[in-house]
Enzyme design. Sequence first.
Site, PDB file in Angstrom:
ATOM      1  N   GLU A   1      -4.668 -29.697 -27.115  1.00  0.00           N
ATOM      2  CA  GLU A   1      -3.682 -28.727 -26.608  1.00  0.00           C
ATOM      3  C   GLU A   1      -4.361 -27.703 -25.687  1.00  0.00           C
ATOM      4  O   GLU A   1      -4.108 -26.500 -25.771  1.00  0.00           O
ATOM      5  CB  GLU A   1      -2.974 -28.013 -27.767  1.00  0.00           C
TER       6      GLU A   1
ATOM      7  N   GLU B   1       1.901 -35.090 -31.811  1.00  0.00           N
ATOM      8  CA  GLU B   1       2.102 -34.267 -33.001  1.00  0.00           C
ATOM      9  C   GLU B   1       3.597 -34.052 -33.191  1.00  0.00           C
ATOM     10  O   GLU B   1       4.208 -33.226 -32.503  1.00  0.00           O
ATOM     11  CB  GLU B   1       1.397 -32.905 -32.868  1.00  0.00           C
TER      12      GLU B   1
END
Length: 587
Positions: free
Chosen positions: A158, A234
């Site tokens: 991320e 995710e």
Amino acid sequence: MSQLSIQGKELMLGEHPFRIISGAIHYFRVVPEYWRDRLQKLKACGFNTVETYVPWNFHEPDEGRFVFEGMANIEQFITIAGELGLYVIVRPSPYICAEWEFGGLPAWLLADPGMRLRCYHKPFLDKVDAYYDELIPRLTPLLSTNGGPIIAMQIENEYGSYGNDKAYLIYLQQALIQRGVNVLLFTSDGPEDFMLQGGMVPGVWATVNFGSRPTEAFEKLNEYQPDQPLMCMEYWNGWFDHWGTAHHTRDAADVANVLDEMFAAGASVNFYMFHGGTNFGFYNGANFQDKLGPTITSYDYDVPVSECGDITEKFHAVREVIGKYTDLGPLELPAPIAKKRYGTVNMTAQAKLFASLDKLSTSVQSTCPEAMEQLGQNYGFIMYSTKLTGPRLESRLNLQEVHDRALIFVDGVYKGVIDRSDKEHDIQFSVPTEGVVVSILVENMGRINYGPHMKDCKGITEGVRFGQQFLYDWVIHPLPLNDLSKLSFGPLDETGDVQPAFYSGEFMIDEPADTFLNMKGWTKGVAFINGFNLGRYWEIGPQGTMYIPGPLLRKGKNEIILFELHGCKDPSVLLQDYPVLNISVEK
């Protein structure tokens, strides 16, 4: 094992189209004796892949000292997954977030005040290289290209939520390739313009992370990466808890509907989490928005398999959706793991902290109250003491700054708490002619694991003032609490003197089984079972019990030690056969 590749909009495993149905299980949050059980449940739910992060601080807790045994034996975890016919996705980037202490970065990085994190900064990359030289050769024999189960690996985590340093991302990409990683590489980011712009790497497969609205998320990904396979790396089907907040839950039907929408779009998925596990020891992370939010010890996450390995309603709802898209056959689960109520354990002995400092620590003389990292300490507590001359009029004690929570004592008498999140406090006192000793016990409640405030040194970061005057000449006791064997326990103090203390109690069992330590009546502290650090407890909740996996117990005598900061209503605990993750409900 076949190699994972991309052909147009499809993932291919060897010669055949392949949909990744993956679930996250973190080996470092589960005792090794239960790895096979959790992985079997993943497969039974219809998943074909397991995903795990790799926390740098777990494997290199001190610079140059590498750990790959016990709970850190990632090779064994991956091997078991392969034996069960599961593929493996590994996310070994230096930073992992994961609500894990410092996002997986080792605390010792902060001993260098000039350290720059998560960017093309040579001192940082030199540390990464030394770590990768130990880690990656352990993984390459397990790559699918070498006959192992690992089909894909992540470059960074991320990153677009944090920065936009493409040179750094490319360096990490090459760091893997140069060490023999030749499976599919990928990035994962939130489905926002700035996140994808910052986190994508040219020529590398990009995936997105989200918990809802999959159509919108995939549309945004397609703007940046058209004609490539879609994957949610995710899928946040549950959520984590901070101390002092409500326990998070999410409706199973909602989770199933969002999964169905992803599958209908032809996407692959990785459940974050499938089984959450536990933040044992001092490894919980923290968030910081307007104030510090430390993550609780339980990482149950309200997902298909609970913290203690139970099948949940969500498991069955998810399996039903997967069954619409692939033939699952009958549900076959491993035998249930036993849980037992061992009853009340009386704490029969005590060791007060002030009397135990020299048994737990070697003191350091210092002009200033240095932060933990400057003293080579990663986790736990740290005690600062100084002599303040008198006489002095009543003044306020000011900590500049405290990370994270300090108990204040004057001549050993407790005066109150100064908390990082509450700048206003009323701790002030006068000093008699003979002077006083000021002692400050600071707890590191977990380094920030996400966002712009990750350079999070612990302890007292600059100085202490009495009124306007800075105080110097300190005695410092680092208290990592990684070895309690030298403590000398005596009878319980029944005088009512409230001081941080270690409490010890023993219990006998015939057969080890999972159990739950109910902390009702205790205030705040850390629990140990047979020398193993279970993590933190705190009466503000939401967590009311601490999970004790059966393998941490032994037939015969077992010992519980509690490091209690504020005292208890009754010096006993209850070992029960069910968890309490929301004490407001329990009440």
